[in-house]
Design a protein around this motif. Structure first.
Motif, PDB file in Angstrom:
ATOM      1  N   ALA A 119       0.822  -1.207   0.000  1.00 43.95           N
ATOM      2  CA  ALA A 119       0.000   0.000   0.000  1.00 43.95           C
ATOM      3  C   ALA A 119       0.858   1.260   0.000  1.00 43.95           C
ATOM      4  O   ALA A 119       0.551   2.234  -0.691  1.00 43.95           O
ATOM      5  CB  ALA A 119      -0.928   0.002   1.218  1.00 43.95           C
ATOM      6  N   GLY A 120       1.936   1.242   0.772  1.00 43.40           N
ATOM      7  CA  GLY A 120       2.813   2.402   0.813  1.00 43.40           C
ATOM      8  C   GLY A 120       3.526   2.634  -0.497  1.00 43.40           C
ATOM      9  O   GLY A 120       3.696   3.783  -0.930  1.00 43.40           O
ATOM     10  N   PHE A 123       0.367   3.482  -3.140  1.00 47.40           N
ATOM     11  CA  PHE A 123      -0.607   4.532  -2.857  1.00 47.40           C
ATOM     12  C   PHE A 123      -0.110   5.569  -1.844  1.00 47.40           C
ATOM     13  O   PHE A 123      -0.836   6.510  -1.540  1.00 47.40           O
ATOM     14  CB  PHE A 123      -1.912   3.921  -2.326  1.00 47.40           C
ATOM     15  N   GLY A 124       1.083   5.350  -1.314  1.00 49.66           N
ATOM     16  CA  GLY A 124       1.568   6.221  -0.246  1.00 49.66           C
ATOM     17  C   GLY A 124       1.810   7.653  -0.663  1.00 49.66           C
ATOM     18  O   GLY A 124       2.638   7.928  -1.534  1.00 49.66           O
ATOM     19  N   LYS A 125       1.077   8.560  -0.054  1.00 54.38           N
ATOM     20  CA  LYS A 125       1.244   9.994  -0.324  1.00 54.38           C
ATOM     21  C   LYS A 125       1.329  10.806   0.975  1.00 54.38           C
ATOM     22  O   LYS A 125       2.040  11.799   1.044  1.00 54.38           O
ATOM     23  CB  LYS A 125       0.077  10.513  -1.169  1.00 54.38           C
ATOM     24  N   THR A 126       0.583  10.359   1.987  1.00 50.20           N
ATOM     25  CA  THR A 126       0.522  11.104   3.241  1.00 50.20           C
ATOM     26  C   THR A 126       1.563  10.576   4.216  1.00 50.20           C
ATOM     27  O   THR A 126       1.494   9.416   4.631  1.00 50.20           O
ATOM     28  CB  THR A 126      -0.869  10.988   3.889  1.00 50.20           C
ATOM     29  N   THR A 141       4.182   5.887   5.477  1.00 51.46           N
ATOM     30  CA  THR A 141       2.997   6.674   5.127  1.00 51.46           C
ATOM     31  C   THR A 141       1.759   6.139   5.833  1.00 51.46           C
ATOM     32  O   THR A 141       1.731   4.986   6.288  1.00 51.46           O
ATOM     33  CB  THR A 141       2.754   6.640   3.605  1.00 51.46           C
ATOM     34  N   GLU A 143      -1.046   5.604   4.299  1.00 47.99           N
ATOM     35  CA  GLU A 143      -1.623   4.584   3.409  1.00 47.99           C
ATOM     36  C   GLU A 143      -0.985   3.232   3.666  1.00 47.99           C
ATOM     37  O   GLU A 143      -1.659   2.196   3.652  1.00 47.99           O
ATOM     38  CB  GLU A 143      -1.431   4.996   1.948  1.00 47.99           C
ATOM     39  N   PHE A 146      -2.475   1.839   6.963  1.00 47.15           N
ATOM     40  CA  PHE A 146      -3.825   1.296   6.817  1.00 47.15           C
ATOM     41  C   PHE A 146      -3.818   0.019   5.969  1.00 47.15           C
ATOM     42  O   PHE A 146      -4.616  -0.898   6.212  1.00 47.15           O
ATOM     43  CB  PHE A 146      -4.746   2.343   6.192  1.00 47.15           C
ATOM     44  N   GLY A 147      -2.943  -0.044   4.977  1.00 48.79           N
ATOM     45  CA  GLY A 147      -2.822  -1.279   4.196  1.00 48.79           C
ATOM     46  C   GLY A 147      -2.345  -2.434   5.045  1.00 48.79           C
ATOM     47  O   GLY A 147      -2.839  -3.558   4.919  1.00 48.79           O
TER      48      GLY A 147
END
Length: 245
Positions: A119-120, A123-126, A141, A143, A146-147
């Motif tokens: 996920a990081g 999709f990792g942005k934050t 991150t 993301e 949470f992943g």
């Protein structure tokens, strides 16, 4: 397991006294500081004491042999256990409730690492530091977190269902979230150790992996909460518990 808790519980106080006595009486040029005392004690506490809860967990609840295949989701496990007993290679309590929980927990933690990485990476942005203020690992991150929680919860819930945990649809996801979050905290703790020591890796026995401590960091802080959580569930599950407090 053997020793009563009254003896095992005195390990940390005795170790602290010995460390202080040794550092105070050691003849050397530099002065003994509270930092050197605490650093030495932290090593014993972090690597020795926290990890000892996996051993305590192993002593919880002998599982009937006919139940082993179901709770571990491994086909033919019952027949394998019969052969092990027949050949004299294992005792009747080779699988306990705690041992099976350890198996599911370690798989779930590994799943958390895989989910967090995937996920990081994709999709990792934050940045984790933007939300939590934790800056010891700037590449992590939200993301990714949470992943990791999502995949860990899937595995933990599957294990909870097979192990017959009460309210498994609640205890399973909660357990997954708990060990995933604690695994991340353990990872960040080792990163803090390395930053404080000014090193990149904790060792060179596993090139490219950051050292052995980097491989087991997710399991260190999870041990004690897992032990007490499972012991609480054991009271409702029906398996006997050993004489650990």
């Amino acid at each position: 397991y053997g020793l009563p808790f009254a003896y095992t519980d005195c390990v940390l106080p005795v170790a602290y006294i010995l460390i202080v006595g040794y550092l105070l009486t050691l003849k050397r040029s530099e002065k003994t500081t509270i930092s050197s005392v605490q650093t030495t004690f932290m090593g014993i506490f972090y690597v020795g004491y926290l990890a000892s809860f996996w051993v305590r967990l192993r002593a919880l609840g002998v599982i009937p042999s006919e139940e082993v295949s179901r709770v571990m989701a491994v086909p033919m496990m019952h027949e394998t256990m019969q052969w092990i007993s027949f050949l004299g290679l294992g005792s009747a309590d080779i699988f306990t409730q705690g041992a099976v929980v350890t198996w599911w927990t370690m798989i779930s933690i590994a799943a958390s690492d895989v989910g967090a990485y995937f996920a990081g990476k994709n999709f990792g942005k934050t940045k984790l530091s933007d939300w939590t203020g934790i800056s010891v690992s700037p590449n992590k991150t939200m993301e990714g977190f949470f992943g990791g929680v999502a995949l860990c919860s899937i595995f933990a819930t599957t294990g909870a269902r097979l192990m017959g945990w009460p309210l498994w649809w609640i205890t399973g996801p909660f357990y997954g979230f708990m060990i995933s979050a604690l695994g991340l905290l353990g990872d960040l703790t080792v990163s803090l150790f390395k930053r404080d020591a000014g090193v990149k890796d904790t060792g060179n026995l596993l090139p490219g992996h950051g050292g052995i401590l980097d491989r087991i960091d997710s399991y260190m802080l999870t041990a004690a909460p897992v032990y007490y959580f499972v012991k609480l569930l054991s009271k409702f599950q029906g398996y006997p518990t050993a004489d650990w407090p």
